[in-house]
Motif scaffolding. Structure first.
Motif, short mmCIF file in Angstrom:
data_model
loop_
_atom_site.label_atom_id
_atom_site.label_comp_id
_atom_site.label_asym_id
_atom_site.label_seq_id
_atom_site.Cartn_x
_atom_site.Cartn_y
_atom_site.Cartn_z
N ASN A 32 0.84 -1.19 0.00
CA ASN A 32 0.00 0.00 0.00
C ASN A 32 0.87 1.24 0.00
N GLN A 34 0.77 5.28 1.70
CA GLN A 34 0.09 6.10 2.69
C GLN A 34 0.59 7.53 2.60
N PHE A 36 0.79 11.15 4.62
CA PHE A 36 0.75 11.70 5.97
C PHE A 36 0.91 13.20 5.91
N LEU A 44 3.10 12.49 13.02
CA LEU A 44 2.49 12.29 11.70
C LEU A 44 1.02 11.96 11.85
N LEU A 49 -4.86 6.17 2.92
CA LEU A 49 -4.15 4.92 2.67
C LEU A 49 -4.74 4.31 1.40
N GLN A 51 -4.58 0.94 -0.89
CA GLN A 51 -4.09 -0.42 -1.01
C GLN A 51 -3.59 -0.63 -2.44
N ASN A 93 4.80 1.02 1.37
CA ASN A 93 4.95 -0.17 2.20
C ASN A 93 5.11 -1.41 1.32
N MET A 97 8.41 0.16 5.64
CA MET A 97 7.85 1.44 5.23
C MET A 97 8.99 2.37 4.81
N ILE B 45 12.91 3.94 8.97
CA ILE B 45 12.49 2.91 9.91
C ILE B 45 13.72 2.30 10.59
N ILE B 56 11.86 -6.68 11.17
CA ILE B 56 12.72 -5.82 10.36
C ILE B 56 13.78 -5.22 11.28
N SER B 99 -4.24 -7.39 6.20
CA SER B 99 -3.64 -6.57 5.14
C SER B 99 -4.00 -5.10 5.15
N SER B 100 -4.43 -4.54 6.28
CA SER B 100 -4.68 -3.11 6.29
C SER B 100 -3.37 -2.34 6.26
N TYR B 101 -2.51 -2.62 7.20
CA TYR B 101 -1.17 -2.04 7.29
C TYR B 101 -1.14 -0.54 7.53
N GLU B 102 -2.29 0.11 7.73
CA GLU B 102 -2.25 1.55 7.96
C GLU B 102 -1.52 1.82 9.26
N GLN B 103 -0.55 2.70 9.21
CA GLN B 103 0.27 2.98 10.38
C GLN B 103 -0.21 4.24 11.09
N PHE B 105 0.94 6.93 14.11
CA PHE B 105 2.17 7.39 14.73
C PHE B 105 1.93 8.05 16.08
N GLY B 106 2.92 7.92 16.95
CA GLY B 106 2.93 8.67 18.19
C GLY B 106 3.42 10.08 17.95
#
Lengths: 109, 114
Positions: A32, A34, A36, A44, A49, A51, A93, A97, B45, B56, B99-103, B105-106
């Motif tokens: 995907n 994304q 931000f 962020l 998003l 896919q 991704n 990422m 990352i 990773i 399979s969403s994988y949307e991240q 963040f803090g």
């Protein structure tokens, strides 16, 4: 190794303009992509998003497109406002990422 | 109702010290990450953890070690701090099953090494 490039690095527009931010990536085998937003000194915020099977996503005045075969994505912002001023980051991704360097957007009142 | 939180927000310390940054997510995600944003604002990352397994590991110095006491936490330990470690460190999480994988963040931890 995936490389992500964002053009332009900085953009300044008057309020009300429609604008396009560009993102390109070298490896099209992605899960995907994304987009931000990052405000100065802040974290962020995820905007959209997309896919790998999708062509575009929309949220309010934002529309993001994805052309996986050509390794490109665009973020379209309609009727820009001063509150849109921020750095916009594209992240791709494919197992990990990878971020572009960002486009710093300034919308002038 | 914070989704991904980090502490501390700011950390100033001297070279050679050992420090930790904590991260917690309340989203029920199965994967957590640490990123480093350098002075040029480039995000890279460092680590990701999925179900307590490191999946990773970028070429970061072994002075950096992630520690995950449970699925909701991923702490970053840094030994023998160096000037070049000064940066903003971001924690993130995502749900990779399905399979969403949307991240998400803090807010980041600004580390300054003097």
């Amino acid at each position: 190794k995936q490389e992500v490039t964002q053009i332009p690095a900085a953009l300044s527009v008057p309020e009300g303009e429609n604008l396009v931010l560009n993102c390109s990536f070298t490896d099209s085998a992605i899960y995907n992509l994304q987009w931000f937003r990052q405000d100065p000194g802040k974290g962020l915020t995820s905007l959209l998003l997309i896919q790998s099977s999708q062509r575009e996503q929309t949220s309010g005045r934002l529309n993001a497109s994805l052309d996986k075969s050509s390794g490109r994505s665009t973020l379209y912002i309609a009727a820009s406002q001063p509150g849109d001023s921020a750095t916009y980051l594209c992240a791709v991704n494919n197992n990990d990422m990878r971020f572009g360097a960002g486009t710093r957007l300034t919308v002038k009142p | 109702d914070t989704a991904v939180s980090q502490t501390p927000k700011y950390l100033v310390t001297q070279m050679g010290n050992d420090k930790s940054i904590k991260c917690e997510q309340n989203l029920g995600h199965d994967t957590m990450y640490w990123y480093k944003q350098d002075s040029k604002k480039f995000l890279k990352i460092m680590f990701s953890y999925n179900n307590k397994e490191l999946i990773i590991n970028e070429t970061v110095p072994n002075r950096f070690s992630p520690k995950s006491p449970d699925k909701a936490h991923l702490n970053l330990h840094i030994n023998s701090l160096e000037l070049g470690d000064s940066a903003v460190y971001f924690c993130a999480s995502s749900q990779t099953s399905g399979s969403s994988y949307e991240q998400y963040f803090g807010p980041g931890t600004r580390l300054t090494v003097t």
